[in-house]
Design a protein around this motif. Structure first.
Motif, mmCIF file in Angstrom:
data_model
loop_
_atom_site.group_PDB
_atom_site.id
_atom_site.type_symbol
_atom_site.label_atom_id
_atom_site.label_comp_id
_atom_site.label_asym_id
_atom_site.label_seq_id
_atom_site.Cartn_x
_atom_site.Cartn_y
_atom_site.Cartn_z
ATOM 1 N N TYR A 273 0.844 -1.192 0.000
ATOM 2 C CA TYR A 273 0.000 0.000 0.000
ATOM 3 C C TYR A 273 0.884 1.249 0.000
ATOM 4 O O TYR A 273 1.923 1.287 0.654
ATOM 5 C CB TYR A 273 -0.875 0.062 1.259
ATOM 6 C CG TYR A 273 -1.586 -1.224 1.636
ATOM 7 C CD1 TYR A 273 -0.906 -2.244 2.290
ATOM 8 C CD2 TYR A 273 -2.942 -1.393 1.367
ATOM 9 C CE1 TYR A 273 -1.555 -3.413 2.655
ATOM 10 C CE2 TYR A 273 -3.599 -2.560 1.740
ATOM 11 C CZ TYR A 273 -2.899 -3.564 2.385
ATOM 12 O OH TYR A 273 -3.543 -4.720 2.748
ATOM 13 N N TYR B 260 0.335 5.281 1.049
ATOM 14 C CA TYR B 260 -0.542 6.253 1.687
ATOM 15 C C TYR B 260 0.084 7.644 1.599
ATOM 16 O O TYR B 260 1.303 7.789 1.596
ATOM 17 C CB TYR B 260 -0.732 5.939 3.176
ATOM 18 C CG TYR B 260 -1.562 4.710 3.489
ATOM 19 C CD1 TYR B 260 -0.982 3.449 3.521
ATOM 20 C CD2 TYR B 260 -2.919 4.818 3.773
ATOM 21 C CE1 TYR B 260 -1.734 2.329 3.831
ATOM 22 C CE2 TYR B 260 -3.686 3.702 4.089
ATOM 23 C CZ TYR B 260 -3.079 2.461 4.114
ATOM 24 O OH TYR B 260 -3.820 1.355 4.421
ATOM 25 N N GLN C 53 0.054 11.129 3.862
ATOM 26 C CA GLN C 53 -0.352 11.698 5.141
ATOM 27 C C GLN C 53 0.017 13.170 5.177
ATOM 28 O O GLN C 53 1.188 13.529 5.348
ATOM 29 C CB GLN C 53 0.304 10.956 6.306
ATOM 30 C CG GLN C 53 -0.184 11.439 7.670
ATOM 31 C CD GLN C 53 0.413 10.675 8.831
ATOM 32 O OE1 GLN C 53 1.367 9.914 8.665
ATOM 33 N NE2 GLN C 53 -0.141 10.846 10.002
ATOM 34 N N GLY D 70 -4.885 12.001 9.145
ATOM 35 C CA GLY D 70 -4.504 10.598 9.136
ATOM 36 C C GLY D 70 -4.080 10.167 7.740
ATOM 37 O O GLY D 70 -4.338 10.863 6.762
ATOM 38 N N PRO D 71 -3.407 9.033 7.637
ATOM 39 C CA PRO D 71 -3.002 8.531 6.322
ATOM 40 C C PRO D 71 -4.205 8.264 5.425
ATOM 41 O O PRO D 71 -5.257 7.813 5.891
ATOM 42 C CB PRO D 71 -2.282 7.218 6.658
ATOM 43 C CG PRO D 71 -1.873 7.341 8.086
ATOM 44 C CD PRO D 71 -2.941 8.160 8.726
ATOM 45 N N LEU E 169 -5.204 6.320 1.734
ATOM 46 C CA LEU E 169 -4.691 5.384 0.734
ATOM 47 C C LEU E 169 -4.611 6.024 -0.638
ATOM 48 O O LEU E 169 -5.551 6.675 -1.095
ATOM 49 C CB LEU E 169 -5.594 4.148 0.651
ATOM 50 C CG LEU E 169 -5.117 3.101 -0.350
ATOM 51 C CD1 LEU E 169 -3.932 2.336 0.205
ATOM 52 C CD2 LEU E 169 -6.242 2.148 -0.745
ATOM 53 N N GLN F 33 -3.210 0.408 -3.841
ATOM 54 C CA GLN F 33 -2.974 -0.900 -3.235
ATOM 55 C C GLN F 33 -2.602 -1.889 -4.332
ATOM 56 O O GLN F 33 -3.272 -1.969 -5.364
ATOM 57 C CB GLN F 33 -4.228 -1.393 -2.511
ATOM 58 C CG GLN F 33 -4.104 -2.800 -1.932
ATOM 59 C CD GLN F 33 -5.428 -3.373 -1.471
ATOM 60 O OE1 GLN F 33 -6.470 -2.736 -1.578
ATOM 61 N NE2 GLN F 33 -5.401 -4.587 -0.937
ATOM 62 N N LEU G 164 3.706 7.166 3.004
ATOM 63 C CA LEU G 164 3.909 5.942 3.764
ATOM 64 C C LEU G 164 3.687 4.729 2.880
ATOM 65 O O LEU G 164 2.745 4.681 2.097
ATOM 66 C CB LEU G 164 2.927 5.863 4.935
ATOM 67 C CG LEU G 164 3.028 6.942 5.996
ATOM 68 C CD1 LEU G 164 1.823 6.884 6.926
ATOM 69 C CD2 LEU G 164 4.309 6.776 6.792
ATOM 70 N N SER H 28 -4.359 -10.261 6.157
ATOM 71 C CA SER H 28 -4.491 -9.016 5.396
ATOM 72 C C SER H 28 -5.004 -7.865 6.231
ATOM 73 O O SER H 28 -4.885 -6.710 5.813
ATOM 74 C CB SER H 28 -5.444 -9.243 4.219
ATOM 75 O OG SER H 28 -4.966 -10.259 3.388
ATOM 76 N N ASP H 29 -5.593 -8.171 7.406
ATOM 77 C CA ASP H 29 -6.169 -7.105 8.203
ATOM 78 C C ASP H 29 -5.115 -6.295 8.943
ATOM 79 O O ASP H 29 -5.422 -5.242 9.479
ATOM 80 C CB ASP H 29 -7.140 -7.694 9.223
ATOM 81 C CG ASP H 29 -6.540 -8.887 9.949
ATOM 82 O OD1 ASP H 29 -7.155 -9.962 9.911
ATOM 83 O OD2 ASP H 29 -5.455 -8.744 10.539
ATOM 84 N N THR H 30 -3.908 -6.772 9.018
ATOM 85 C CA THR H 30 -2.866 -6.073 9.777
ATOM 86 C C THR H 30 -1.778 -5.595 8.836
ATOM 87 O O THR H 30 -1.132 -6.395 8.160
ATOM 88 C CB THR H 30 -2.270 -6.989 10.854
ATOM 89 O OG1 THR H 30 -3.299 -7.407 11.735
ATOM 90 C CG2 THR H 30 -1.204 -6.235 11.648
ATOM 91 N N GLN H 31 -1.591 -4.297 8.806
ATOM 92 C CA GLN H 31 -0.584 -3.705 7.933
ATOM 93 C C GLN H 31 0.630 -3.272 8.739
ATOM 94 O O GLN H 31 0.498 -2.823 9.875
ATOM 95 C CB GLN H 31 -1.177 -2.498 7.203
ATOM 96 C CG GLN H 31 -2.353 -2.861 6.317
ATOM 97 C CD GLN H 31 -2.895 -1.669 5.560
ATOM 98 O OE1 GLN H 31 -2.214 -0.667 5.384
ATOM 99 N NE2 GLN H 31 -4.121 -1.763 5.111
ATOM 100 N N PHE I 268 3.829 -0.709 8.606
ATOM 101 C CA PHE I 268 4.189 0.533 7.944
ATOM 102 C C PHE I 268 5.697 0.762 7.942
ATOM 103 O O PHE I 268 6.404 0.399 8.884
ATOM 104 C CB PHE I 268 3.514 1.718 8.629
ATOM 105 C CG PHE I 268 2.037 1.809 8.342
ATOM 106 C CD1 PHE I 268 1.132 1.052 9.055
ATOM 107 C CD2 PHE I 268 1.567 2.650 7.348
ATOM 108 C CE1 PHE I 268 -0.231 1.122 8.793
ATOM 109 C CE2 PHE I 268 0.204 2.736 7.071
ATOM 110 C CZ PHE I 268 -0.689 1.969 7.798
ATOM 111 N N GLY I 269 6.152 1.404 6.885
ATOM 112 C CA GLY I 269 7.524 1.859 6.818
ATOM 113 C C GLY I 269 7.674 3.211 7.503
ATOM 114 O O GLY I 269 6.689 3.779 7.977
ATOM 115 N N PRO I 270 8.895 3.748 7.545
ATOM 116 C CA PRO I 270 9.144 5.015 8.234
ATOM 117 C C PRO I 270 8.623 6.234 7.494
ATOM 118 O O PRO I 270 8.509 7.308 8.073
ATOM 119 C CB PRO I 270 10.673 5.057 8.348
ATOM 120 C CG PRO I 270 11.141 4.235 7.201
ATOM 121 C CD PRO I 270 10.132 3.149 7.030
#
Lengths: 114, 114
Positions: A33, A35, A37, A42-43, A45, A48, A91, A100-103, A105-107
């Motif tokens: 994904y 995003y 921000q 908030g982020p 999308l 995807q 992001l 799939s419900d838990t993402q 994230f990178g920095p």
């Protein structure tokens, strides 16, 4: 387990210039994904991917933004030409096909457009 | 489409104070709920999540959240905060059984004074 990697961490450009961001997801995570921000929000999308195919790009401003994930692993997001309102943190996140419900994230890449 | 409201944009507390951050969502169907945290200089990470079952969910670092369906709320709580809890907190929601793309609230900035 290595996390989601992104580069660069910071980028400053002038409006109308182009810029590209890179993301390498966690190994084995098929879904990626991007995003945006904006400060104070908030982020949101942008796009995807599932492997190397696009699942959802409905909120990607396609006149200036593009993204690809050619080999189904790392991905690049490009803005060309940039506008002042593109200043934001970009992001990248990834998720495992079984969870799939838990993402994760990178920095992020903080972009400033002058 | 779902939406998320976080009413407290900035919260300042002293160490050992109790914390409650409000989160309300708008969606007509069944939802999955999340709280993410972003510590200064670090990436966004999952604090806790609710999918089904016990509406009181316990997460990492002593945080918990309670899903109250009748109020469309998922407030985050911690009985005694520490200086290290200083961070940005984001509530997010996804529609159960649908896309796992979360809709984020705008975030709450928490500052804990030692």
């Amino acid at each position: 387990e290595a996390g989601v990697a992104q580069s660069p961490r910071y980028k400053i450009i002038e409006k109308r210039q182009s810029v590209a961001f890179w993301c390498n997801p966690i190994s084995g995570h098929a879904t990626l994904y991007w995003y945006q921000q904006i400060l104070g929000q908030g982020p949101k999308l942008l796009i995807q991917f599932q492997n190397n195919g696009v699942v959802d790009d409905s909120q990607l401003p396609k006149d200036r933004f593009s993204a690809e994930r050619l080999k189904g692993v790392d991905s690049t997001l490009k803005i060309q030409p940039a506008k002042l309102e593109d200043s934001a943190v970009y992001l990248c996140a990834s998720s495992h096909p079984l969870f799939s419900d838990t993402q994760y994230f990178g920095p992020g890449t903080r972009l400033t457009v002058l | 489409a779902q939406s998320v409201s976080q009413h407290n944009h900035h919260v300042i507390l002293s160490e050992a104070a109790s914390l409650e951050l409000g989160c309300n969502y708008s969606y007509g169907g069944t939802v999955n709920l999340f709280w993410y945290v972003q510590y200064p200089g670090q990436h966004l990470q999952l604090l806790l999540k609710y999918f089904s079952g016990d509406p009181l969910v316990k997460g990492i670092k002593g945080f918990e959240a309670e899903f109250i369906k009748s109020k469309f709320s998922f407030n985050l709580r911690k009985p005694s905060v520490q200086w290290s809890d200083t961070a940005e907190y984001f509530c997010a929601v996804t529609a159960s059984g649908g896309s796992y793309i979360p809709t984020f609230g705008r975030g709450t900035s928490l500052i804990v004074h030692p």
